[in-house]
Design an enzyme around this catalytic site. Sequence first.
Site, PDB file in Angstrom:
ATOM      1  N   LYS A 124       6.654   8.141   2.150  1.00 18.91           N
ATOM      2  CA  LYS A 124       6.663   9.087   3.266  1.00 18.91           C
ATOM      3  C   LYS A 124       7.694   8.715   4.327  1.00 18.91           C
ATOM      4  O   LYS A 124       7.764   9.354   5.373  1.00 18.91           O
ATOM      5  CB  LYS A 124       5.268   9.145   3.905  1.00 18.91           C
ATOM      6  CG  LYS A 124       4.152   9.483   2.929  1.00 18.91           C
ATOM      7  CD  LYS A 124       2.791   9.253   3.548  1.00 18.91           C
ATOM      8  CE  LYS A 124       1.719   9.156   2.473  1.00 18.91           C
ATOM      9  NZ  LYS A 124       0.424   8.700   3.042  1.00 18.91           N
ATOM     10  N   PRO A 169       2.259  15.861   5.919  1.00 19.45           N
ATOM     11  CA  PRO A 169       3.364  15.430   5.085  1.00 19.45           C
ATOM     12  C   PRO A 169       3.064  14.184   4.258  1.00 19.45           C
ATOM     13  O   PRO A 169       2.891  13.094   4.794  1.00 19.45           O
ATOM     14  CB  PRO A 169       4.502  15.182   6.080  1.00 19.45           C
ATOM     15  CG  PRO A 169       3.895  15.158   7.425  1.00 19.45           C
ATOM     16  CD  PRO A 169       2.525  15.715   7.351  1.00 19.45           C
ATOM     17  N   GLU A 170       2.967  14.374   2.957  1.00 15.15           N
ATOM     18  CA  GLU A 170       2.909  13.266   2.008  1.00 15.15           C
ATOM     19  C   GLU A 170       4.211  13.367   1.208  1.00 15.15           C
ATOM     20  O   GLU A 170       5.123  14.077   1.624  1.00 15.15           O
ATOM     21  CB  GLU A 170       1.659  13.394   1.121  1.00 15.15           C
ATOM     22  CG  GLU A 170       0.382  13.449   1.958  1.00 15.15           C
ATOM     23  CD  GLU A 170      -0.900  13.585   1.135  1.00 15.15           C
ATOM     24  OE1 GLU A 170      -0.899  13.168  -0.037  1.00 15.15           O
ATOM     25  OE2 GLU A 170      -1.883  14.105   1.672  1.00 15.15           O
ATOM     26  N   ARG A 222     -11.959   7.941   5.497  1.00 20.39           N
ATOM     27  CA  ARG A 222     -11.270   9.203   5.212  1.00 20.39           C
ATOM     28  C   ARG A 222     -12.174  10.162   4.464  1.00 20.39           C
ATOM     29  O   ARG A 222     -12.939   9.736   3.600  1.00 20.39           O
ATOM     30  CB  ARG A 222     -10.031   8.960   4.339  1.00 20.39           C
ATOM     31  CG  ARG A 222      -9.044   8.002   4.916  1.00 20.39           C
ATOM     32  CD  ARG A 222      -8.215   8.682   5.986  1.00 20.39           C
ATOM     33  NE  ARG A 222      -7.323   7.747   6.604  1.00 20.39           N
ATOM     34  CZ  ARG A 222      -6.251   7.258   6.014  1.00 20.39           C
ATOM     35  NH1 ARG A 222      -5.966   7.614   4.796  1.00 20.39           N
ATOM     36  NH2 ARG A 222      -5.491   6.411   6.638  1.00 20.39           N
TER      37      ARG A 222
END
Length: 305
Positions: A67, A2-3, A293
């Site tokens: 978010k 979820p962004e 990342r």
Amino acid sequence: MPELPEVESVRRGVDEWTAGTTITGAEVLDPRILGTTSQRRIDASAVSGFVSAVTGAHILKAERRGKFMWLSLVEGADLSTADPVTSPVSRPELGILVHLGMSGQLRIHSPGEDIHRHTRAVLHLDSDRELRFVDQRIFGHIGVQPLVHGYGRLVPASAVHIAADPLEPAFDPEAVVGELAKKRTAIKAALLDQTLVSGIGNIYADEALFRAGVHPLAVPARTRKSRLVAVLESATKVMSDALAVGGTSFDALYVNVNGESGYFERSLTVYKKHGTPCKRCGTTIAREKIGGRSSHFCPRCQRRR
DNA sequence: ACGCCCGCCTGGACGC
DNA sequence: TGCGTCCAGGCGGGCG
């Protein structure tokens, strides 16, 4: 994952089902969900405190910044007799903050439906529905917080440091570019910094950089402002495009309140496409760790300068 | 003050 | 088959 587009899709569903209802009770099935990522040891008083704080509260609406999502509350109000002058319901002072983390879901159910084993908390509503917070990995959290002023809005206290996101009126692109231009870190890392601009996560950061033709290791302080503007505009556009189709669902971990997936995965150009040809030039998409990342990019369309 | 990196979690994918 | 290890990733805190 979820962004912004996924959280906004969830928020819309939550708002539809909960705005105007009253919370008649709550259960915390796993107390760790009340903690933050760094504080997971929760005592029993935190659970009873949460339950008593939300029970009887009236939900005004579901709101979001980046978010972070929250239900703005009017505490224990009897709206039928409330005096709009002495207790204006348009001024909520408390909110139920929900962050979905990596794997959090908010789902609407009828009482009695099977409880999924990863259900961590439940809010019972007077509409004969319940809002369930399901979170496999417990990177998400939920909690009652005072609402305070931050970037032109009332936001939950723990989100006060979170910058405005590109889809809200308080977003100031020129100010953000000005701040971004001071950064000496990789632009990929800067895009993930929620205190600079909120809502962008790993997927949309990679997609935005591809669309703008900027290498993820580009240093903002040494990059033309016009290119920084292009990156921000690309981020805004790619998140709007994703929102229009309900967000990105790689697996069952992201769904909306009704359990439905989003369709943006088919529109991804670089994220998790390493080893496959770039849709624009055919060069093999690369993957590198940047700031811890995974980052995916086209070495030809996104040249380092 | 800024940038970086760990720890928090679970489950799926992989190697031996 | 079964065990161990790694990886995914948002965020806060603590380190340098």
